[in-house]
Design a protein around this motif. Structure first.
Motif, short mmCIF file in Angstrom:
data_model
loop_
_atom_site.label_atom_id
_atom_site.label_comp_id
_atom_site.label_asym_id
_atom_site.label_seq_id
_atom_site.Cartn_x
_atom_site.Cartn_y
_atom_site.Cartn_z
N ALA A 50 85.58 82.90 60.84
CA ALA A 50 85.29 82.38 62.18
C ALA A 50 84.63 81.00 62.08
O ALA A 50 84.97 80.07 62.84
N VAL A 51 83.71 80.85 61.13
CA VAL A 51 83.03 79.55 60.95
C VAL A 51 84.06 78.47 60.65
O VAL A 51 84.08 77.40 61.28
N GLU A 52 84.92 78.77 59.67
CA GLU A 52 85.93 77.76 59.27
C GLU A 52 86.85 77.42 60.42
O GLU A 52 87.17 76.24 60.65
N ALA A 53 87.28 78.43 61.16
CA ALA A 53 88.21 78.17 62.28
C ALA A 53 87.52 77.33 63.36
O ALA A 53 88.14 76.44 63.95
N GLY A 54 86.24 77.60 63.60
CA GLY A 54 85.50 76.83 64.61
C GLY A 54 85.37 75.36 64.18
O GLY A 54 85.60 74.44 64.98
N PHE A 237 81.16 88.89 71.26
CA PHE A 237 81.19 88.64 69.82
C PHE A 237 79.78 88.65 69.23
O PHE A 237 79.61 88.56 68.02
N SER A 238 78.77 88.75 70.12
CA SER A 238 77.38 88.62 69.66
C SER A 238 77.00 89.68 68.64
O SER A 238 76.36 89.38 67.63
N LYS A 239 77.38 90.93 68.90
CA LYS A 239 76.91 92.04 68.06
C LYS A 239 77.89 92.34 66.93
O LYS A 239 77.51 92.43 65.77
N SER A 240 79.19 92.50 67.27
CA SER A 240 80.17 92.94 66.28
C SER A 240 80.42 91.88 65.22
O SER A 240 80.68 92.20 64.06
N PHE A 241 80.40 90.59 65.63
CA PHE A 241 80.76 89.53 64.70
C PHE A 241 79.61 88.56 64.43
O PHE A 241 79.83 87.44 63.97
N SER A 242 78.38 88.96 64.76
CA SER A 242 77.19 88.14 64.47
C SER A 242 77.38 86.71 65.00
O SER A 242 77.18 85.74 64.27
N MET A 243 77.78 86.58 66.27
CA MET A 243 78.09 85.26 66.83
C MET A 243 77.32 85.01 68.13
O MET A 243 77.84 84.34 69.04
N SER A 244 76.09 85.53 68.23
CA SER A 244 75.38 85.43 69.52
C SER A 244 75.18 83.99 69.97
O SER A 244 75.27 83.68 71.16
N PHE A 275 86.76 75.37 71.03
CA PHE A 275 86.57 75.62 69.59
C PHE A 275 85.85 76.94 69.34
O PHE A 275 86.09 77.62 68.34
N THR A 276 84.99 77.33 70.28
CA THR A 276 84.32 78.63 70.17
C THR A 276 85.35 79.75 70.30
O THR A 276 85.33 80.73 69.55
N GLN A 277 86.25 79.59 71.25
CA GLN A 277 87.29 80.62 71.43
C GLN A 277 88.17 80.72 70.18
O GLN A 277 88.58 81.82 69.80
N LEU A 278 88.46 79.59 69.56
CA LEU A 278 89.32 79.63 68.38
C LEU A 278 88.60 80.27 67.19
O LEU A 278 89.21 80.96 66.38
N ALA A 279 87.30 80.08 67.11
CA ALA A 279 86.51 80.81 66.10
C ALA A 279 86.61 82.30 66.38
O ALA A 279 86.76 83.12 65.46
N GLY A 280 86.57 82.66 67.65
CA GLY A 280 86.68 84.08 68.05
C GLY A 280 88.03 84.67 67.68
O GLY A 280 88.12 85.82 67.22
N VAL A 281 89.10 83.90 67.87
CA VAL A 281 90.44 84.39 67.51
C VAL A 281 90.46 84.74 66.02
O VAL A 281 90.94 85.81 65.62
N ARG A 288 87.67 91.85 60.53
CA ARG A 288 87.31 93.22 60.93
C ARG A 288 86.64 94.00 59.80
O ARG A 288 85.79 94.85 60.04
N GLN A 289 87.05 93.69 58.56
CA GLN A 289 86.40 94.38 57.44
C GLN A 289 84.93 93.96 57.35
O GLN A 289 84.03 94.79 57.17
N TYR A 290 84.70 92.66 57.53
CA TYR A 290 83.33 92.13 57.53
C TYR A 290 82.52 92.84 58.62
O TYR A 290 81.40 93.30 58.41
N ARG A 291 83.13 92.94 59.81
CA ARG A 291 82.49 93.62 60.94
C ARG A 291 82.14 95.06 60.56
O ARG A 291 80.99 95.49 60.74
N ASP A 292 83.10 95.79 60.01
CA ASP A 292 82.87 97.21 59.70
C ASP A 292 81.76 97.37 58.66
O ASP A 292 80.94 98.29 58.75
N ASP A 293 81.74 96.47 57.67
CA ASP A 293 80.69 96.55 56.64
C ASP A 293 79.31 96.34 57.27
O ASP A 293 78.34 97.02 56.93
#
Ligand SMILES: Cc1ncc(COP(=O)(O)O)c(C=O)c1O
Length: 422
Positions: A50-54, A237-244, A275-281, A288-293
């Motif tokens: 997500a960081v790289e895409a943003g 995206f705040s909780k699942s992907f640490s993007m608050s 650019f925030t939305q593209l990071a989200g995409v 998702r693996q990062y999220r699940d871990d």
């Protein structure tokens, strides 16, 4: 002469976690060590993809206005994600982008509520619901969530509200629930859907913790027959992907409601940063693996903290069905010392010790039904969680310090003892 402010702006309450956060940060700046369990923010980094895409999107010049409803690729990715993860089919036209989930409370109220309309809210509740309902001059009607019912919504209260309130118009549902950790079961959702289906009633289904369900899978009201037309479900995206701090979320509803939200977004926000939305995409598609871990880590921490607080004299705590919050009853301790639960939280932060404090929230910060409880967030390293438990256990036995704190802060005195069971 300065112009007068509206009654609305001078009467609303902020989200209390941010208020306590400010006090905690002041104490830290003054040299105190504080274990921060007050705010529900992820301690983990945003996933690399997500960081790289943003960053790439910024380099590619995706830094101008975009469509108010959201970028087509974001809406399509969010729809695919919801379809795959939550087991009911939606398409891009069911999705509207927003800067986090919170904005949708306001847009929902603007879309559906007239002054004096009745809105059923399960209490304790996320504090900004009250402000957003008040923004439209609508009326909040409360239904208490009880520990004895695993903090699940009371469908009987929903029936009574719909049958008896002549202006019943909306319901705020939040499952998994902040602050209690309660999770509505499939039967609860079926019962609720059966009651609202076909009535002129809209449901705001606040689902920021959809990836923090500790048994089974997340169930959304949207999956119930007919509910897409009557429900706005909010995701973040705040909780699942640490993007608050990126400020990104989306709502799912019928195409007609999405069009209304498009218009409301246009008049209030213009759009969410492309650019925030593209990071989200990228997060939705590749992380998702990062999220699940990370979710597994939270679950382990929740269990650690619940086990810990249950060893403290005077504390009882249910294992939450979801979220990274722990919501122990401290009613016995409060009654013993004549201190409110908010007062106890402030004492743990400010008064219990000169050098160390624990920041957490009194349950009444989430409405009167939360009184007698504390909300502790698990978003800290394990050793800090264990240290917080030891600190609370010792601090709640220091009678002299509690007496001194109450003398200095008499507004935290408990006038009527809390009920010990509900
Ligand atoms: C119940 C609930 N709703 C909404 C939000 C807001 O989340 P966001 O960061 O997506 O605005 C939170 C955040 O803590 C929450 O707990």
């Amino acid at each position: 002469m300065p112009p007068s402010y509206t009654r609305f702006s001078t009467s609303i309450q902020p989200e209390s976690a941010f208020t306590v956060l400010a006090v905690a940060r002041q104490l830290i700046a003054a040299g105190k060590e504080v274990i921060e369990l007050e705010i529900g923010d992820s301690p983990f980094a945003t996933p690399d993809g997500a960081v790289e895409a943003g960053i790439q999107a910024i380099r590619d010049g995706r830094t101008t206005y975009g469509p108010s409803v959201g970028l087509p690729e974001f809406r399509a990715a969010a729809a695919a994600y919801v379809t795959e993860e939550h087991g009911f089919e939606v398409t891009a036209k069911h999705v509207v982008a927003g800067p986090g989930a919170k904005t949708f409370e306001q847009l929902f109220c603007e879309a559906f509520l007239e002054p004096e309309d009745g809105v059923l809210v399960f209490s304790p509740y996320f504090p900004t619901y009250a402000a957003n309902i008040a923004r439209r001059g609508a009326r909040m009607v409360l239904s208490s969530l009880r520990a004895s019912h695993a903090f699940r919504p009371n469908v009987g209260d929903v029936r009574r509200f719909l049958d008896e309130d002549s202006r019943a118009k909306a319901i705020f549902l939040n499952s998994p629930h902040n602050p209690t950790g309660g999770v509505a079961t499939g039967d609860d959702l079926r019962g609720l859907a059966d009651l609202v289906r076909g009535r002129d009633v809209a449901v705001f289904s606040d689902e920021p913790y959809d990836c923090m369900v500790w048994e089974g899978r997340h169930q959304s009201l949207l999956a119930q027959p007919g509910m897409l037309e009557q429900t706005v479900a909010a995701y973040t995206f705040s909780k699942s992907f640490s993007m608050s701090g990126w400020r990104l979320g989306y709502a799912v509803s019928s195409p007609e409601t999405v069009q209304v939200f498009d218009l409301l977004t246009n008049t209030a926000l213009s759009c969410v940063a492309p650019f925030t939305q593209l990071a989200g995409v990228a997060a939705l598609q590749h992380d998702r693996q990062y999220r699940d871990d990370r979710m597994k880590e939270f679950h382990r921490k929740v269990e650690l903290l619940v086990r810990g607080v249950n060893t403290i004299d005077g504390v009882t705590c249910l294992m939450p069905g979801g979220t990274f919050y722990v919501f122990p009853s401290v009613a016995e301790i409060c009654n013993r010392h004549g201190i409110t639960s908010h007062g106890l939280a402030m004492y743990l932060l400010e008064g219990a010790d000169e050098r160390l404090g624990v920041a957490c929230l009194g349950g009444e910060c989430f409405g009167a039904a939360g009184a007698g409880f504390l909300r502790l967030s698990c978003a800290q390293p394990d050793d800090r969680l264990t240290a917080a438990v030891s600190f609370i256990a010792a601090a709640t036995t220091r009678d002299d310090r509690i007496v001194a704190y109450l003398d200095a802060h008499p507004d935290h005195r408990l006038e009527t003892p809390y009920a010990l069971s509900d």
